[in-house]
Design a protein around this motif. Structure first.
Motif, PDB file in Angstrom:
ATOM      1  N   THR A   1       0.844  -1.190   0.000  1.00  0.00           N
ATOM      2  CA  THR A   1       0.000   0.000   0.000  1.00  0.00           C
ATOM      3  C   THR A   1       0.880   1.240   0.000  1.00  0.00           C
ATOM      4  O   THR A   1       2.034   1.196   0.442  1.00  0.00           O
ATOM      5  N   LEU A   2       0.333   2.335  -0.479  1.00  0.00           N
ATOM      6  CA  LEU A   2       1.036   3.616  -0.532  1.00  0.00           C
ATOM      7  C   LEU A   2       0.257   4.643   0.262  1.00  0.00           C
ATOM      8  O   LEU A   2      -0.961   4.758   0.122  1.00  0.00           O
ATOM      9  N   HIS A   3       0.990   5.398   1.095  1.00  0.00           N
ATOM     10  CA  HIS A   3       0.398   6.497   1.855  1.00  0.00           C
ATOM     11  C   HIS A   3       1.250   7.739   1.647  1.00  0.00           C
ATOM     12  O   HIS A   3       2.483   7.697   1.812  1.00  0.00           O
ATOM     13  N   CYS A   4       0.627   8.848   1.279  1.00  0.00           N
ATOM     14  CA  CYS A   4       1.332  10.120   1.108  1.00  0.00           C
ATOM     15  C   CYS A   4       1.124  10.958   2.365  1.00  0.00           C
ATOM     16  O   CYS A   4      -0.020  11.262   2.746  1.00  0.00           O
ATOM     17  N   ASP A   5       2.216  11.329   3.051  1.00  0.00           N
ATOM     18  CA  ASP A   5       2.067  12.079   4.298  1.00  0.00           C
ATOM     19  C   ASP A   5       2.019  13.587   4.044  1.00  0.00           C
ATOM     20  O   ASP A   5       2.071  14.048   2.896  1.00  0.00           O
ATOM     21  N   GLY A   6       1.923  14.353   5.117  1.00  0.00           N
ATOM     22  CA  GLY A   6       1.745  15.795   4.992  1.00  0.00           C
ATOM     23  C   GLY A   6       2.941  16.541   4.451  1.00  0.00           C
ATOM     24  O   GLY A   6       2.828  17.707   4.066  1.00  0.00           O
ATOM     25  N   SER A   7       4.124  15.902   4.414  1.00  0.00           N
ATOM     26  CA  SER A   7       5.313  16.535   3.840  1.00  0.00           C
ATOM     27  C   SER A   7       5.596  16.061   2.424  1.00  0.00           C
ATOM     28  O   SER A   7       6.636  16.394   1.849  1.00  0.00           O
ATOM     29  N   GLY A   8       4.676  15.276   1.876  1.00  0.00           N
ATOM     30  CA  GLY A   8       4.852  14.812   0.511  1.00  0.00           C
ATOM     31  C   GLY A   8       5.666  13.546   0.381  1.00  0.00           C
ATOM     32  O   GLY A   8       5.968  13.124  -0.740  1.00  0.00           O
TER      33      GLY A   8
END
Length: 679
Positions: A664-671
């Motif tokens: 799975t891929l998750h994009c956090d708040g810093s990109g």
């Protein structure tokens, strides 16, 4: 007026640039490296950055520079001829340790003597002798030195290295040689071992002195070309992971031998600190090589026993392992007819077959393209990819075994993947750690293509991909600090610690480091000085560098360092010898640093809606029997907290991210993209 700091890293295939302006904005550029005109390539990258600000002409305040110039000169043995002065009786000093394993990956490979660093006819014996306690046994013959200087100049040599016996203890003879040569043959440039490496071990000190002497014109010519077009401060990344002025780098050009790989590790360190990763592996895969380093609490380990091209560096360096495995790595048949990938590379020219620049041998980039992992163009159309040429190269390579291009491409990627995993496991094991306990930080243009599949093979549960992984080394330059190092051999047994003598040497080293930083324009209140000591068990052939606590030097501080040495040795070897085995301090070291303004942190807004794929194509994954329909996303469309389930491919200007079906891929708040296995 807008003020810029531009960081440029020149790699084997691409030249990367990132600029940070006074408003906190980042601008990027990525162009093909020009091996025949490196300075012109750097200036072209600067021009591309500045074009973003047209019609305003921004002010360039600093150019932070990571270069492979010294690296390539050493690896390719492209060094000018120099002369060497040694103590009488030591003309064959360079014959020591003259044999190395050219390709330890090849079964049955023979050991070869590397090209001579200095021709025997260019080595001159000097009538002098200093004993191991620093006493002069044979005085220097001034008249002989004057004659030799004229003889060397007449032979066509313009640089002479001087490495006399035990000069790390008493440098008087070497310094006098420099004075005599300046009077007798002013056209000769002199490099002294007592200046570049005042440490024991005659072979290593002589080699390092010769390498610095030979690299001097190589680096100076390039930097002069560069500086003739610039009116700004030029700071070079060094093997230590610190920046130094161009003038200081020319004092010891060998300190830049691991410049580029060290900068990428700084980027990984910054990311590990931001994400509070206790242990991480920096994985930097570019067009030519793969560089890996282990990080603890966002910090790399520094060593002083690094090597390049079989030669010792004997200078502080980031502890990393490099292997020839990158996008341009060439497929070949080994001496046992097994397939190999690398270490030879197609480089920037001609590059992989799919570049259409004359390359005909299959590479990893060709394999990725044929398997659907890459788009038909890189760098947003700047580098078009020719799938037909890639198919042809893979077909020709696999034909002797009756394999089609797809099976050939899968085979080459599997070979490369297992070789990469082996290197990561070896590095972790040498440091007494397990690779599966780390997060994997994927950097470089090819790192995100391999990271998830490598993580699966290694048992790693977290993969981190920063916003611009293909520009990691350039970004790492922006996070770097100024750094200068000084060392002095001062041997003392644990049973006879000399606090007064050590304090005197430390004071001199601190003054030396402070002077170098001051010459770069920094005030004393900006400098942070730290002390370390090299310690070993008596009889060991190597040492461990141990930090020394701050404060006034005392016997208790030295004993604390010795106690820490026992712990470090036990971590690395699994055993310790506290008590029965005597310990000695060998070298004293001082490091001076000055922090520079950090780059701004990226804050990524949440996307107003779930991102939609821009395309779908058939992609082959290493554990899949057939191609899998895979949605393609643009990285710019992924907002904060975006979640995607593999199979997925994310494309961006500087890299392509491969997310296998079981990730799975998750994009956090810093990109940052966080990839995690689902099983």
């Amino acid at each position: 007026m807008t003020e810029l700091r531009i960081a440029i890293d020149v790699g084997g295939t691409f030249t990367d640039a990132i600029a940070c302006d006074t408003a906190g904005h980042l601008r990027t550029a990525k162009i093909r490296t020009r091996p025949d005109a490196l300075a012109a390539g750097v200036l072209a990258a600067i021009a591309e950055i500045c074009a973003h600000y047209a019609p305003e002409q921004p002010l360039l305040s600093h150019l932070l520079y990571g270069t492979t110039l010294a690296t390539n000169a050493l690896l390719e043995h492209r060094l000018p001829r120099i002369a060497l002065l040694v103590t009488a009786g030591f003309r064959e000093i360079l014959e020591i340790n003259d044999v190395h394993d050219e390709d330890h990956h090849e079964p049955g490979a023979h050991r070869h003597a590397r090209p001579r660093l200095v021709s025997l006819e260019d080595i001159y014996e000097v009538n002098e002798r200093i004993e191991r306690d620093g006493r002069i046994r044979v005085a220097l013959d001034d008249a002989q030195i004057a004659r030799l200087a004229i003889q060397i100049l007449a032979s066509g040599r313009s640089i002479v290295a001087v490495a006399l016996l035990h000069s790390y203890l008493a440098a008087d003879h070497e310094q006098r040689i420099r004075e005599i040569i300046a009077r007798s043959a002013p056209g000769l440039r002199v490099v002294l071992s007592s200046d570049v490496l005042p440490e024991l071990r005659e072979y290593e000190r002589t080699v390092v002195t010769c390498l610095n002497a030979a690299l001097l014109p190589v680096m100076q010519d390039h930097l002069q070309q560069l500086q003739s077009h610039l009116s700004t401060k030029l700071l070079l990344m060094k093997s230590s992971g610190g920046l130094g002025s161009a003038d200081n780098a020319l004092r010891a050009p060998l300190t830049t031998a691991l410049s580029g790989p060290s900068a990428a590790v700084l980027c990984a360190c910054q990311l590990a600190r931001e994400l509070a990763l206790p242990r991480a592996i920096s994985l930097d895969i570019g067009g030519t090589s793969m560089d890996i380093a282990l990080l603890e609490n966002g910090a790399y380990r520094a060593i002083t026993n690094a090597e390049i091209a079989g030669y010792p560096l004997k200078t502080p360096a980031v502890d990393l392992l490099t292997m020839g495995a990158g996008g341009g790595s060439l497929a070949r048949h080994g001496t046992d007819q097994r397939w190999r990938v690398g270490p030879q590379s197609a480089g920037a020219v001609p590059g992989p077959a799919c570049y259409g620049l004359g390359g005909e041998i299959a590479t990893l980039t060709d394999a990725h393209l044929v398997l659907g992992r890459l788009p038909n163009q890189l760098l947003e159309g700047v580098v078009p990819l020719d799938r037909a040429r890639a198919l042809q190269a893979l077909s020709e390579f696999g034909a002797p075994r009756g394999l089609d291009p797809i099976r050939t491409a899968c085979g080459l990627l599997r070979i490369a993947s297992f070789a990469m995993c082996g290197a990561i496991r070896r590095l972790a094991a040498r440091r007494g750690q397990a690779s599966e306990s780390h997060a994997l930080i994927a950097l470089g243009g090819a790192g995100p293509l391999h990271a998830a599949e490598l993580a699966r093979l290694l048992g790693i549960r977290t993969v981190v991909i920063p916003p611009t992984p293909g520009l990691a080394a350039a970004f790492g330059l922006l996070t770097g600090a100024m750094r200068e190092d000084a060392v002095q051999t001062y041997t003392q047994a644990e049973s006879a610690l000399d606090v007064t003598g050590s304090a005197t040497h430390f004071a001199r080293l601190e003054a030396q480091v402070s002077g170098l930083l001051a010459a770069s324009g920094f005030a004393s209140d900006q400098m942070m000085l730290s002390r370390t000591v090299d310690i070993r068990y008596v009889g060991m052939s190597s040492e461990f560098t141990v930090p020394l606590a701050s404060g006034a030097l005392s016997k208790a501080l030295l004993q604390e360092a010795i106690a820490a040495f026992h712990d470090i040795y036990e971590t690395f070897s699994g055993r310790a010898y506290r008590g029965p085995q005597p310990v000695e301090i060998i070298n004293l070291r001082v490091t001076g640093t000055v922090d520079l303004p950090p780059p701004p942190r990226i804050q990524l807004p949440r996307a107003p809606a779930a991102p939609r794929p821009c395309d779908t194509r058939a992609v082959y994954f290493l554990d899949a029997a057939a191609a899998v329909p895979t949605p393609i996303y643009r990285r710019a469309d992924l907002g904060a907290d975006t979640m995607l389930r593999g199979p997925v491919i994310v494309e961006q200007f500087d890299t392509t991210v491969l997310v296998p079906p079981d990730f799975t891929l998750h994009c956090d708040g810093s990109g940052n993209l966080l990839l995690m296995p689902t099983r």
